[in-house]
Write an enzyme that holds these catalytic residues in place. Structure first.
Site, PDB file in Angstrom:
ATOM      1  N   ALA A   1       5.377   6.214  -6.272  1.00 45.35           N
ATOM      2  CA  ALA A   1       5.212   7.325  -5.317  1.00 45.35           C
ATOM      3  C   ALA A   1       4.567   8.564  -5.937  1.00 45.35           C
ATOM      4  CB  ALA A   1       6.548   7.690  -4.676  1.00 45.35           C
TER       5      ALA A   1
ATOM      6  N   GLN B   1       4.749   1.205   2.013  1.00 44.71           N
ATOM      7  CA  GLN B   1       4.872   2.610   1.616  1.00 44.71           C
ATOM      8  C   GLN B   1       3.774   3.006   0.626  1.00 44.71           C
ATOM      9  OE1 GLN B   1       8.847   3.915   0.892  1.00 44.71           O
ATOM     10  NE2 GLN B   1       8.235   5.930   0.172  1.00 44.71           N
ATOM     11  N   ASP B   2       3.856   2.514  -0.612  1.00 48.64           N
ATOM     12  CA  ASP B   2       2.778   2.800  -1.559  1.00 48.64           C
ATOM     13  C   ASP B   2       2.532   1.578  -2.431  1.00 48.64           C
ATOM     14  OD1 ASP B   2       5.125   3.095  -3.059  1.00 48.64           O
ATOM     15  OD2 ASP B   2       4.276   4.649  -4.338  1.00 48.64           O
ATOM     16  N   PRO B   3       1.410   1.532  -3.149  1.00 48.72           N
ATOM     17  CA  PRO B   3       1.064   0.333  -3.913  1.00 48.72           C
ATOM     18  C   PRO B   3       2.051   0.052  -5.048  1.00 48.72           C
ATOM     19  CG  PRO B   3      -0.839   1.800  -3.658  1.00 48.72           C
ATOM     20  CD  PRO B   3       0.368   2.568  -3.233  1.00 48.72           C
TER      21      PRO B   3
END
Length: 231
Positions: free
Chosen positions: A143, A73-75
């Site tokens: 996010a 999804q995101d880092p």
């Protein structure tokens, strides 16, 4: 104070991938990403991963040898974790819970002893694209860059790979990743879906056997399977 001039145009990306994604880099949404990135840098906001690692997934995974896409999804948003590869952390960094479960599944599925390092670079070099849907994040704010337009970029990558390649494996873990299934041609590629490996997921990731299923498919389409041991 003098402005910092780091921008996405100056960040290294493999030439084959740069050509593959050339049209995307010219689109309005990507110009907006560049603007947001530069604005954040000029405000001295800490962004992960470090600038030189934002495109690490492409620099380590050769386009001509791509076999598998594992979508995150995101880092990670804590210091020293994000390295531009989904689920991966640098050597000598504590292994996060989701990656621990990935290693447990590797042991269940292929009898691979859980690695002491969470660095998945060896997978990437064999043709596993460890792609986050969102490629950057503000420190300590999960996010936080979800509105920048990165999803449009990663969606375009998935769709373009689906259209222009054949015999790829897409591993979609959790509802966020499963929503990307509509971008993939399932007549040309293998789509493997499971719960997210996070311990917080309601239903289990363990037992999905995605790693052996992926290798069986790769052999079936005449490709060399992945050595999933971490080196």
């Amino acid at each position: 104070m003098e402005e910092i001039t780091i921008n996405i145009d100056k960040i290294k990306i493999n030439d084959d991938w740069k050509e593959f994604l050339r049209d995307e880099f010219q689109k309005k949404y990507f110009l907006e990403i560049k603007k947001q990135y530069l604005n954040a840098i000029n405000q001295n906001i800490i962004i992960y991963p470090p600038a030189n690692l934002i495109f690490n997934a492409f620099n380590l995974c050769p386009l001509k040898e791509i076999k598998i896409i594992i979508l995150g999804q995101d880092p990670y948003h804590q210091p020293n974790q994000a390295m531009g590869l989904s689920f991966s952390v640098p050597k000598n960094v504590k292994i996060p819970p989701s990656l621990n479960n990935i290693f447990k599944e590797l042991q269940n599925d292929l009898n691979i002893t859980p690695a002491k390092s969470g660095d998945l670079s060896s997978w990437a070099k064999q043709g596993v694209l460890l792609l986050n849907s969102i490629l950057s994040v503000e420190a300590n704010k999960a996010a936080s860059h979800s509105s920048w337009g990165w999803q449009e970029f990663s969606d375009a990558i998935i769709h373009k790979l689906s259209n222009e390649k054949s015999g790829l494996v897409f591993m979609l873990w959790g509802n966020y990743a499963k929503n990307k299934e509509i971008l993939i041609d399932n007549t040309k590629h293998l789509i493997l879906k499971a719960a997210h490996p996070s311990p917080l997921a309601r239903t289990g990731f363990l037992g999905c056997k995605h790693f052996s299923k992926a290798n069986e498919f790769l052999k079936k389409v005449g490709k060399i399977p992945i050595d999933w041991k971490i080196v």
